[in-house]
Design a protein around this motif. Sequence first.
Motif, PDB file in Angstrom:
ATOM      1  N   UNK A  23       0.854  -1.188   0.000  1.00 54.27           N
ATOM      2  CA  UNK A  23       0.000   0.000   0.000  1.00 54.27           C
ATOM      3  C   UNK A  23       0.893   1.241   0.000  1.00 54.27           C
ATOM      4  N   UNK A  25       2.507   4.919  -0.329  1.00 48.33           N
ATOM      5  CA  UNK A  25       1.997   6.249  -0.018  1.00 48.33           C
ATOM      6  C   UNK A  25       2.589   7.313  -0.933  1.00 48.33           C
ATOM      7  N   UNK A  26       3.609   6.906  -1.714  1.00 44.22           N
ATOM      8  CA  UNK A  26       4.190   7.836  -2.671  1.00 44.22           C
ATOM      9  C   UNK A  26       4.290   7.146  -4.022  1.00 44.22           C
ATOM     10  N   UNK A  28       6.623   7.379  -6.103  1.00 47.37           N
ATOM     11  CA  UNK A  28       7.986   6.901  -6.399  1.00 47.37           C
ATOM     12  C   UNK A  28       8.156   5.442  -5.973  1.00 47.37           C
ATOM     13  N   UNK A  60      -3.975   4.988  -0.800  1.00 44.36           N
ATOM     14  CA  UNK A  60      -3.261   6.093  -0.146  1.00 44.36           C
ATOM     15  C   UNK A  60      -2.728   7.121  -1.156  1.00 44.36           C
ATOM     16  N   UNK A  61      -2.888   6.808  -2.427  1.00 43.45           N
ATOM     17  CA  UNK A  61      -2.501   7.786  -3.450  1.00 43.45           C
ATOM     18  C   UNK A  61      -3.789   8.418  -3.950  1.00 43.45           C
ATOM     19  N   UNK A  62      -4.244   9.426  -3.225  1.00 45.24           N
ATOM     20  CA  UNK A  62      -5.611   9.913  -3.440  1.00 45.24           C
ATOM     21  C   UNK A  62      -5.681  11.433  -3.480  1.00 45.24           C
ATOM     22  N   UNK A  63      -4.631  12.043  -4.029  1.00 43.03           N
ATOM     23  CA  UNK A  63      -4.607  13.501  -4.002  1.00 43.03           C
ATOM     24  C   UNK A  63      -5.192  14.125  -5.274  1.00 43.03           C
ATOM     25  N   UNK A  64      -5.765  15.292  -5.085  1.00 43.53           N
ATOM     26  CA  UNK A  64      -6.256  16.071  -6.204  1.00 43.53           C
ATOM     27  C   UNK A  64      -5.091  16.907  -6.705  1.00 43.53           C
ATOM     28  N   UNK A  77      -5.172  11.646  -8.453  1.00 43.29           N
ATOM     29  CA  UNK A  77      -4.533  10.339  -8.296  1.00 43.29           C
ATOM     30  C   UNK A  77      -5.592   9.234  -8.268  1.00 43.29           C
TER      31      UNK A  77
END
Lengths: 431, 245
Positions: A23, A25-26, A28, A60-64, A77
Amino acid sequence: MRWKEMELAGWGRALKSTAAVARPERRSALAGAAAPAIGNRRSYGDAALNGGGKVIDMTRLDRVLELEAATGLLRVEAGARIGELAQLLAPRGWLPAVMPGTGFATVGGCIAMDVHGKNHHGAGSFGMHLAEIELIVGGEARPIGPDDPLWRATIGGLGQTGIITAATLRLIPAKGRTMRVREQRVEGWDEHIALLDSSDASYTVGWIDATATGARLGRGILEEGEISDASLPPAGRSRKVPLDAPGFALSSPVVRVFNAAYYARVPAQGRTVTRAQADFFFPLDRIHDWNRLYGKRGFHQFQCVVPPAQKDALRDMLRAIAQSGLASPLAVLKRMGPGRAGMLSFPMEGYTLAVDFPNRAAARSLIAALEDLAIAAEGRIYFAKDSLAGAAQVRAMYPELADWQAAVSAADPDRALETDIVRRLRLRDPA
Amino acid sequence: MTETWIILGATSSIARAFIRQEAANGSGFLLCGRDMDDIAATAADARLRGAPMAEAMAFDARQPDTFAPILDRAASLSGAVSVAVFVGSMPEQAAIDADPAMIAGVVTDSFTGPAQFLTAIAPMMETRGAGRVVGVGSVAGDRGRLGNYVYGASKAGFATYLSGLRNRLGRSGVHVMTVKPGPVDTAMTWGGPKQPLSTTPEVVARDIARGLAKRRNVIYTAGIWRLVMAVVRAIPEPIFKKMTF
């Protein structure tokens, strides 16, 4: 990436398997990754499972990442949830063009299933409102657009072309944060079809009392919604199903009583109400973990679509369902338009019926019979819902399967992205 | 007047949850850390959620020359400037046992790096008489134990530093809060041994906001850890030294 052995279940909880789960979080951390990506596991069957293998949880990769206020292009994401996006965007005058029945679905999942919503007859499928998809293919990240040979294989492609990391959505303008909803009783099948056909609302859905038989077969409630700026008192708390319900919770007499009450809730002359958008689009999301209502054994959903000329086949299915006494309160009838964006997309012009059943032997054989009826009616079943179909049944339903297989073989020659559903339905095996 | 949060360790998932929450309240941000692509994404997310400003800046606890540009940028901002520290590293104790030189890095990441930064910014906060400091430590700092005592020792050092900083800055009206999370469901604990009384980044962020509103000095999150650690601290050393957990 670190991996954790976990038993994963589809939303229906009838199918489970154990996989090593990462899971990140980045982004990369995804460099060189070659395992199927999963979202919030809202597919009912085994689309998000990979027994004995690996999966990458993208939640966890859920950014606008970017909102172009002039054009309504939103880059986001893949792990972002549709419901959260709607909540964030509506006050800014926008909404996702297509939203599935649960706001917990992720953007990546919506792409991989080419989901539809209550506006499919007008707006088409989720994938028709995408400008770009960011995909890791063969360990390398690259953006793809509608002209890319992988585009139609990726949309509705069950994650088999690569790991979807982000996407650019074409939003629709939303004049407000609520919905004006017209609700009316529908007394039987013919009226239900006629009202769906004549509805000119942007969002339309029919709830069906799948326990009603005889002259009442197909009775239910038609809901027609429009985005509105009417205000609304603050919403109540969401609830959670704390434990697995006992087997009788959704037994036939309970469902019959519930359905009769649900039907009677709407006055005979109909009514128009203002609803929170989340309550209209994601009616079940306020009851967290509602899948536990079906108890430990879980449940199945049967959803098929048939072309307009075959609508009588749906009535035959509904009759078989009503007579079986196996149906749950969750049964939905919708008009579908022709819009579909991928080779394995579910939608086709016609009517779609979705019904939940507890996971019992009688229900499984009923679903098998329903699937055969769907094939005979030149229809198809939905991979996001299915957990029981066989490989041979599916082949007849998806005419572009061979093209999809060619594209997927090129993108993932080592079959690193296969999942349980792909193996069960032998989707990547040439005929 | 807008509050601007300097976030040290903006790639941490607890930091992200905190940033989202405060962005919705209209705070601005200087987001500091090493993975600049990742921080740029978090900055964009913060702006879209309501932050009037969110800038990505390079910060490495082990490279004090990365501190000055952040301090300069902070000095150029009007209004209250606050600092939240989410940095730290927790290598396996076994890896440290095999390579004792790693201890210096752990202590720098979790204690002396952020302490240097906070000491450097303290005069500005005193002058302005405004701002808040949130320092995220760990329950591991409350007592050294077999599994992670180097990490625990760094966090203990940081907690003691924060206690002193609170003593100093409190006189100027600057609120310093120490946060001691138990296990949190993040990339740091993912795939590790199963942890009891674990919580989520969102709950930690919410508890930080509540603690700030109440001007608390030290908070535990999940709250039950205050009680657990009171018990753990009360165990006499002759018994504690024989325990394994």
